[in-house]
Scaffold this motif. Structure first.
Motif, PDB file in Angstrom:
ATOM      1  N   LEU A 228       3.954 -10.385  -6.238  1.00  0.00           N
ATOM      2  CA  LEU A 228       4.474 -11.595  -6.881  1.00  0.00           C
ATOM      3  C   LEU A 228       3.937 -11.727  -8.298  1.00  0.00           C
ATOM      4  N   LEU A 229       2.636 -11.647  -8.471  1.00  0.00           N
ATOM      5  CA  LEU A 229       2.037 -11.836  -9.792  1.00  0.00           C
ATOM      6  C   LEU A 229       2.421 -10.706 -10.746  1.00  0.00           C
ATOM      7  N   PHE A 230       2.488  -9.493 -10.222  1.00  0.00           N
ATOM      8  CA  PHE A 230       2.939  -8.348 -11.035  1.00  0.00           C
ATOM      9  C   PHE A 230       4.351  -8.604 -11.555  1.00  0.00           C
ATOM     10  N   ALA A 231       5.217  -9.119 -10.688  1.00  0.00           N
ATOM     11  CA  ALA A 231       6.592  -9.426 -11.093  1.00  0.00           C
ATOM     12  C   ALA A 231       6.624 -10.508 -12.161  1.00  0.00           C
ATOM     13  N   LEU A 232       5.821 -11.548 -11.998  1.00  0.00           N
ATOM     14  CA  LEU A 232       5.853 -12.650 -12.948  1.00  0.00           C
ATOM     15  C   LEU A 232       5.373 -12.219 -14.328  1.00  0.00           C
ATOM     16  N   VAL A 233       4.376 -11.336 -14.391  1.00  0.00           N
ATOM     17  CA  VAL A 233       3.933 -10.818 -15.684  1.00  0.00           C
ATOM     18  C   VAL A 233       5.090 -10.112 -16.388  1.00  0.00           C
ATOM     19  N   HIS A 234       5.828  -9.304 -15.639  1.00  0.00           N
ATOM     20  CA  HIS A 234       6.948  -8.575 -16.236  1.00  0.00           C
ATOM     21  C   HIS A 234       8.099  -9.512 -16.594  1.00  0.00           C
ATOM     22  N   LEU A 235       8.365 -10.497 -15.780  1.00  0.00           N
ATOM     23  CA  LEU A 235       9.438 -11.443 -16.087  1.00  0.00           C
ATOM     24  C   LEU A 235       9.108 -12.264 -17.325  1.00  0.00           C
ATOM     25  N   ALA A 236       7.839 -12.621 -17.479  1.00  0.00           N
ATOM     26  CA  ALA A 236       7.436 -13.347 -18.686  1.00  0.00           C
ATOM     27  C   ALA A 236       7.653 -12.494 -19.929  1.00  0.00           C
ATOM     28  N   ALA A 237       7.302 -11.210 -19.839  1.00  0.00           N
ATOM     29  CA  ALA A 237       7.479 -10.306 -20.974  1.00  0.00           C
ATOM     30  C   ALA A 237       8.954 -10.103 -21.313  1.00  0.00           C
ATOM     31  N   GLU A 238       9.808 -10.195 -20.314  1.00  0.00           N
ATOM     32  CA  GLU A 238      11.253 -10.034 -20.523  1.00  0.00           C
ATOM     33  C   GLU A 238      11.911 -11.298 -21.075  1.00  0.00           C
ATOM     34  N   GLY A 239      11.163 -12.388 -21.159  1.00  0.00           N
ATOM     35  CA  GLY A 239      11.732 -13.633 -21.675  1.00  0.00           C
ATOM     36  C   GLY A 239      12.481 -14.437 -20.636  1.00  0.00           C
ATOM     37  N   THR A 240      12.201 -14.195 -19.358  1.00  0.00           N
ATOM     38  CA  THR A 240      12.881 -14.920 -18.289  1.00  0.00           C
ATOM     39  C   THR A 240      12.564 -16.413 -18.321  1.00  0.00           C
ATOM     40  N   PHE A 241      11.344 -16.757 -18.740  1.00  0.00           N
ATOM     41  CA  PHE A 241      10.912 -18.153 -18.738  1.00  0.00           C
ATOM     42  C   PHE A 241      10.932 -18.683 -20.170  1.00  0.00           C
ATOM     43  N   ARG A 242      11.537 -19.843 -20.342  1.00  0.00           N
ATOM     44  CA  ARG A 242      11.652 -20.385 -21.701  1.00  0.00           C
ATOM     45  C   ARG A 242      10.280 -20.802 -22.233  1.00  0.00           C
ATOM     46  N   GLU A 243      10.150 -20.751 -23.534  1.00  0.00           N
ATOM     47  CA  GLU A 243       8.904 -21.156 -24.172  1.00  0.00           C
ATOM     48  C   GLU A 243       8.623 -22.622 -23.884  1.00  0.00           C
ATOM     49  N   GLY A 244       7.386 -22.911 -23.530  1.00  0.00           N
ATOM     50  CA  GLY A 244       7.004 -24.276 -23.200  1.00  0.00           C
ATOM     51  C   GLY A 244       7.144 -24.624 -21.729  1.00  0.00           C
ATOM     52  N   SER A 245       7.575 -23.660 -20.927  1.00  0.00           N
ATOM     53  CA  SER A 245       7.778 -23.937 -19.506  1.00  0.00           C
ATOM     54  C   SER A 245       6.521 -23.649 -18.704  1.00  0.00           C
ATOM     55  N   THR A 246       6.486 -24.184 -17.488  1.00  0.00           N
ATOM     56  CA  THR A 246       5.399 -23.959 -16.546  1.00  0.00           C
ATOM     57  C   THR A 246       5.934 -23.187 -15.351  1.00  0.00           C
ATOM     58  N   VAL A 247       5.223 -22.132 -14.975  1.00  0.00           N
ATOM     59  CA  VAL A 247       5.583 -21.302 -13.826  1.00  0.00           C
ATOM     60  C   VAL A 247       4.454 -21.406 -12.811  1.00  0.00           C
ATOM     61  N   THR A 248       4.811 -21.616 -11.551  1.00  0.00           N
ATOM     62  CA  THR A 248       3.819 -21.698 -10.485  1.00  0.00           C
ATOM     63  C   THR A 248       4.028 -20.559  -9.500  1.00  0.00           C
TER      64      THR A 248
END
Length: 332
Positions: free
Chosen positions: A293-313
């Protein structure tokens, strides 16, 4: 019942109900820590993209049933305790977290448990540490062939198992049924107002199905598949139909980070999980679920999946297990 050729009996004998037990909450021995804590972690792999990372520490809910194991098992354990069956039958592989949690809960609650284990060839081998823990907690282990195990969702197979082991509640592999999904909706409700995205590792899809239903309309859920095969979206939709009568919430499944399949852990993933735990002073991470899960989220963040200023849990659904774990805080 004496063990058959593919059965191993645990050494613990579950007591019958007594008046004091009947008068109290049947799950009193499993009192959870809810809501589970939210922990912010400062990680430049997210902050450099303007993303804030929180950990939902479901691994701290209960020492014997951490994370989604408590959330999914609790309603099924209550049903067993309240019906008078006092026996629960479920399914899992040779290293199943679900089987261990079910066995531990059975011991704490005085419920008899039966674990149907994939692989009849295992019956003639010494028990691995995971199955040995199940047996020590009183679970009767019934080994079946892989072809029979594929029938684990068939009512006729359930009836054959009931004929062998007596009247019991049958709980699916991983604990994912309608009752469990409705319980997992509380996870989503606990995250309302705290995050934009809630992400969880998925094996059977029950936690995602419930969590997404409990989120508010402006939030979305992400499920990171730990198995390959592309079946999870259909499973999640089916579980939501069973639990709620139709689709609920905004969610998606990420299929790219299973690492080759369930329990497939590369050296790179193991190093990532160890480094993440060390950076943030966490206990050793469960690599099969939480690490992916955490490995995926690091890669998704790098890909720009999450907008700037957002919070991911990220929901920490469990912890790394060791044969030395007591699983229940030494309450023997």
């Amino acid at each position: 019942m004496a063990p058959g050729p593919y059965e191993v009996s645990g050494s613990y004998v579950a007591p019958g109900p007594d008046e004091a037990q009947a008068a109290r909450d049947p799950l009193a021995e499993l009192a959870p820590r809810l809501p589970s804590p939210l922990q912010e972690v400062a990680d430049e792999r997210f902050s450099r993209h303007g993303v804030r990372l929180l950990l939902k520490r479901d691994d701290l809910i209960h020492p014997a049933l951490p994370g989604n194991k408590w959330r999914k098992l609790a309603p099924n354990l209550r049903a067993v305790a309240e019906t008078g069956h006092r026996r629960l039958l479920t399914f899992g592989g040779a290293y199943s977290n679900h089987l261990r949690a079910t066995a531990a809960a059975g011991r704490l609650l005085g419920l008899r448990t039966v674990g149907v284990v994939r692989g009849e060839e295992l019956a003639d081998r010494p028990l691995n540490p995971s199955l040995a823990r199940c047996a020590r907690d009183g679970m009767l282990l019934h080994f079946v062939s892989r072809s029979d195990y594929r029938r684990r969702g068939e009512p006729a197979f359930h009836e054959a198992l009931r004929a062998r082991f007596g009247d019991c509640l049958v709980v699916p592999e991983g604990g994912s049924n309608a009752a469990a999904v409705r319980e997992c909706a509380l996870l989503g409700e606990e995250l309302r107002g705290h995050t934009d995205v809630a992400a969880v590792a998925c094996g059977t899809g029950g936690t995602l199905a419930g969590m997404a239903a409990g989120l508010s309309p402006g939030q979305r859920g992400i499920g990171v598949a730990v198995l390959k095969g592309g079946f999870l979206p259909g499973e999640v939709r089916g579980l939501q139909r069973e639990a709620f009568g139709g689709a609920r919430g905004r969610w998606q499944v990420e299929e790219r980070f299973h690492g080759g399949g369930y329990a497939k852990v590369s050296g790179r993933l193991a190093e990532f999980a160890a480094d993440f735990a060390d950076r943030h002073a966490l206990p050793p991470l469960d690599v099969v679920y939480v690490g992916k899960l955490l490995f995926a989220l690091v890669h998704l963040a790098a890909e720009g999946t999450f907008r700037e200023g957002s919070t991911v849990t990220a929901v920490v659904t469990g912890r790394a297990w060791s044969p030395d774990d007591t699983l229940d805080g030494d309450r023997e």
